[in-house]
Every structure is written in structure tokens, then in C-alpha cells.
Write an enzyme that holds these catalytic residues in place. Structure first.
Site, PDB file in Angstrom:
ATOM      1  N   ASP A 264       0.780  -1.256  -0.047  1.00 27.50           N
ATOM      2  CA  ASP A 264       0.083   0.024   0.026  1.00 27.50           C
ATOM      3  C   ASP A 264       0.952   1.126   0.156  1.00 27.50           C
ATOM      4  O   ASP A 264       1.924   1.214   0.293  1.00 27.50           O
ATOM      5  CB  ASP A 264      -1.093   0.127   1.188  1.00 27.50           C
ATOM      6  N   HIS A 314      -6.128   3.189  -3.671  1.00 23.27           N
ATOM      7  CA  HIS A 314      -6.184   3.256  -2.470  1.00 23.27           C
ATOM      8  C   HIS A 314      -6.384   4.762  -1.906  1.00 23.27           C
ATOM      9  O   HIS A 314      -6.115   5.280  -0.954  1.00 23.27           O
ATOM     10  CB  HIS A 314      -4.864   2.960  -1.968  1.00 23.27           C
ATOM     11  N   HIS A 318      -5.271   9.591   0.833  1.00 21.87           N
ATOM     12  CA  HIS A 318      -5.184   8.725   2.069  1.00 21.87           C
ATOM     13  C   HIS A 318      -5.911   9.254   3.167  1.00 21.87           C
ATOM     14  O   HIS A 318      -5.606   9.289   4.444  1.00 21.87           O
ATOM     15  CB  HIS A 318      -3.790   8.588   2.472  1.00 21.87           C
ATOM     16  N   HIS A 409       3.921  -2.215   3.084  1.00 22.84           N
ATOM     17  CA  HIS A 409       3.958  -0.926   2.457  1.00 22.84           C
ATOM     18  C   HIS A 409       4.927  -1.089   1.492  1.00 22.84           C
ATOM     19  O   HIS A 409       6.524  -1.113   2.253  1.00 22.84           O
ATOM     20  CB  HIS A 409       3.741   0.138   3.504  1.00 22.84           C
TER      21      HIS A 409
HETATM   22 ZN    ZN Z   1      -2.578   3.152   3.419  1.00 22.58          ZN
END
Ligand code: ZN
Length: 444
Positions: A264, A314, A318, A409
Site C-alpha cells: 500500500d 487506495h 489517504h 507498504h
Molecule cells: Zn494506506
């Protein structure tokens, strides 16, 4: 773009002559179409109609008129009065007219008395700067690497098209296709269309037109024809019945253990290294990317898709989506989707992972309206908190199980280091490393 299209058909009823005249004029480009005076020994009894474009560039116009003459000659009567009612029509449309290149589609219909129609389709690609016709050899790199890449792209595409029912033999045939067999092509604004003949592929009834997005053809197209080139004329919708906008992912054996590693908050400058690691171990994964980074990491995103990975949405930057208004939700989701499509040449995410896993019925409703499936995780490595590659590696290995979706990530070096070891060791333990979409196909 202003344009004016005049279609005027005059039928001289006393004879069978039908003359069509078309003119297409734009401010930026002058292209007109004229009727062609037939070669001398076509008699007045024949019904024929011809149209072709004129570029007002002698070299290009010679290419076009030579083709038209050649086809008209093929219609010359063989000296018999019984052909009075034969019909011949040759018409064109543009598949593409850019400032650099143009592709003309010629369609020819021939009807002999008491016989069925016969059709001929021909595409002529012109380079307006070089003032010459381009063959497939001028557009497609003549190397084994180019051949292999193109064949694999077609092979993977057809392998995942069960409706076409290609036999294994036919699939192998595609994989072994020689570049000389790929002669019937058309260059458009953002695609290359390849026409495969039915005799190459036994299952197919008609010629199959496969349009492949240009960004996927890096290393296949000659570099000067790789860039997208906007149309300067309005173009009819392409005739392709198959589109390759993303390389289909490798086949999954559902009987084996499946794990989806997910990354991510990228792309980042670490992503290319991760892509190399994944390729080395023949592993695939899903990257849930942020829309605002797409412009900065265009090449990385394109490479991600080309190497068969999945890109998920995503959000743009954020936020916790539960705090967003309906308009904010649409912006976060829609702008990210548009950015991903723009830089990858059309890849459309099917999955969305809400930041922080923060979701509620309103969020889910918006995901559904964007045709997105919500994709959370079931193994959390907490790699954002603990920047310790050994610890993250241990958590991946401890959490791995058939059906695991593991959260990582690709913005921390410690996570990429941990992933490198974990990918190697998971493969050694018999796991298939797949994308989330592939996992969902078999484990939900
Ligand atoms: Zn994230």
C-alpha cells in the site's frame, strides 16, 4: 475540431454508373475524397463505385491511387455480356489520422452475377512525415525479443478467453507465430490492431481484430511509433472485437496454496526494486496506490501493469473515507481511477482498499457505484510502525496460510527487504504468490 463532411451521391439512372463524391475538410488538415475514373475497359454496363482519400501530398496520393487502380483492374470483365449486373464497390474510412501517421481502411465488395458477395479488407498505413507507406515491418521491431513479447501478450490474452475455445494446439500456434505472419496491422491513436486470419486459428469463424494499447508494446513497436498520437479528424469507432489493455495475469493452480502479498501507499522509489524481486521469483502481487503519486511514478505504474501485477485504488491522498462527504468520496475514488488509467494506458482497477481499512455502508455504496470491490487484509505486519526487517519477515512467515492477504507498504526499505526474503521462502514452501483478484477468484 471543426469539420465538414459532404456526401453526395449522383446516380445517373440511364446508365449503371454510380459516382460518389465525398469531401472531408478540416482546418488543420485537408483530406478530400474523389471518385476514380475507371480504367478504360470497364464497360458502362458495370455498376461500380469507388472512393478514396486525397492527402494533397503526391507521394502519399500515389500510394492510395495505385492501390485503387490495382483493385479496379481486378474487376475487369473477362469479355462476356453475362456480367452486366456485376457490382463492385471500394470504399474507405479512416482508422486514424494524426499529424504523423494515418491509417486508411479500404473495404471492397464484389458481386458477380449468380454468385455470393466477396469482400476484401485492406489497411494502408501512411507516414506523413516520411511521405511513404508503412508495412508491419516498419512498425514492429524485427527482433526475437519483440516477437516473443508480442506472442506472449496474445497468448496470455487468448488463454483467458474461454468463450473463444481455442485448443491447446492453437494457443501454442499463437506462441510460435512468426513476425512475417503478422502483416495485417493497423495503427491508431493509442492502439495497434493486429488482424489474425481464421486459417491461423481454426476455432475462429471470422478474422479476429486485437487492439493492443501502445504502452504495452514498448520493445515491440519501433520507438518512433510508440507514442500515442491524437486524431485530428473524427474517427469511426474501431472495428476491433478484442482489446488488450493489460497483460492478463499468469494462470493459477487453485489446488495449490495461495497467498496474496499486498503493498500500500506507493508507488515509491523502492517499487522498481520490489518489481525485480517479484519477477525473479515469478510472483505476482497487488499494489494499492495513491492517486496523487501516479503522475510522479508514471513509468513505475506502467511497468507494474506490464509485468502482470494488479493495481488497486487506495484513494487520492489517504484520508479516512468515513470522514468524507459523498462528493469527497467520488473525488477520492474517481480521480485516482482516472490517474491510474491515464498513466497505464487504460488499466482500470477492480479493487479498492480504503485507507486504514476505514469503511462503512456509505463508503461501500460508493465503491459499488464505481464497480470496485472492497479489499481489506487478514494478516497485518504493522510494518509502518516497526521498521525492523527481521521482525516483519517473521510476521509474514507466521501469518502466511492458504488464503492469506498480507498487508505491507512499499514505501519502507525494511518492508521491501523483508518481502524479498519472504517471497523466496514462501515460494520454497510451495505457495503461489498471486494478486488479490486471483485469490478472490478461488478463495471466497
Ligand atoms: Zn494506506
Amino acid at each position: 475540431m471543426r469539420r465538414k463532411i459532404v456526401v453526395l451521391v449522383v446516380v445517373l439512372s440511364a446508365s449503371w454508373i454510380c459516382i460518389s463524391f465525398r469531401a472531408v475538410i478540416t482546418r488543420s488538415l485537408k483530406v478530400s475524397s474523389v471518385n476514380y475514373q475507371p480504367v478504360s475497359n470497364i464497360t458502362l454496363q458495370q455498376n461500380y463505385r469507388v472512393s478514396y482519400p486525397v492527402f494533397h501530398v503526391p507521394e502519399l496520393d500515389a500510394v492510395v491511387t495505385n492501390y485503387v487502380k490495382y483493385r479496379l483492374n481486378s474487376f475487369q470483365p473477362r469479355g462476356s455480356g453475362q456480367k452486366l449486373n456485376d457490382r463492385f464497390a471500394l470504399h474507405y474510412s479512416f482508422a486514424h489520422v494524426g499529424t504523423r501517421t494515418a491509417t486508411i481502411n479500404f473495404t471492397e465488395v464484389k458481386q458477380r452475377v449468380n454468385r455470393s458477395y466477396s469482400y476484401v479488407h485492406k489497411r494502408i498505413i501512411l507516414d506523413k512525415q516520411k511521405k511513404k507507406e508503412l508495412t508491419a515491418k516498419d512498425i514492429i521491431q524485427q527482433s526475437e525479443a519483440a516477437r516473443t513479447k508480442l506472442a506472449k501478450l496474445l497468448y496470455r490474452y487468448f488463454k483467458h478467453q474461454p468463450a473463444l475455445r481455442l485448443s491447446g494446439e492453437e494457443l501454442v500456434r499463437i506462441l510460435e507465430m512468426r513476425l512475417e505472419e503478422i502483416s495485417n496491422v493497423s495503427l491508431e491513436a493509442d492502439t495497434l490492431t493486429i488482424y489474425l486470419n481464421p486459417h491461423n486459428l481454426n476455432s475462429m469463424q471470422d478474422v479476429v481484430a486485437i487492439a493492443i494499447k501502445k504502452p504495452l508494446l514498448e520493445g515491440v513497436l519501433v520507438p518512433e511509433y510508440l507514442e500515442n498520437e491524437a486524431d485530428v479528424l473524427q474517427i469511426l469507432p474501431p472495428a476491433s472485437n478484442h482489446y488488450i489493455t493489460e497483460p492478463p495475469m499468469e494462470k493459477v493452480d487453485p489446488a495449490d496454496k495461495l497467498v496474496a502479498l499486498t503493498f500500500d501507499d506507493g508507488p515509491s522509489q523502492l517499487t522498481p526494486r520490489l518489481l525485480d524481486i517479484l519477477e525473479k521469483y515469478d510472483a505476482h502481487t497487488t499494489f494499492f496506490v495513491l492517486g496523487h503519486l501516479a503522475g510522479t511514478y508514471q513509468t513505475v505504474l506502467r511497468d507494474t501493469v506490464q509485468r502482470g501485477h494488479e493495481i488497486g485504488n487506495h484513494s487520492w491522498n489517504h484520508p479516512d473515507l468515513r470522514t468524507q462527504s459523498p462528493a469527497g468520496l467520488d473525488q477520492q475514488i474517481g480521480a485516482t481511477e482516472a490517474a491510474i488509467q491515464a498513466v497505464t494506458g487504460g488499466f482500470t482497477p477492480r479493487l479498492m482498499r480504503p485507507p486504514y481499512g476505514g469503511t462503512n455502508p456509505l463508503v461501500q455504496e460508493h465503491l459499488a457505484s464505481h464497480h470496485l470491490t472492497q479489499a481489506l487484509w487478514n494478516v497485518d505486519t504493522n510494518d509502518w510502525r516497526d521498521r525492523d526487517s527481521e521482525l516483519i519477515y517473521q510476521r509474514i512467515m507466521a501469518g502466511a496460510h492458504d488464503g492469506a492477504v498480507i498487508l505491507l507498504h512499499d514505501i519502507y526499505p525494511t518492508s521491501v527487504d523483508a518481502a524479498r526474503r519472504a517471497i523466496r521462502d514462501l515460494k520454497a514452501r510451495g505457495y503461489q504468490l498471486v494478486t488479490v483478484s486471483q485469490l478472490y477468484q478461488y478463495r471466497l
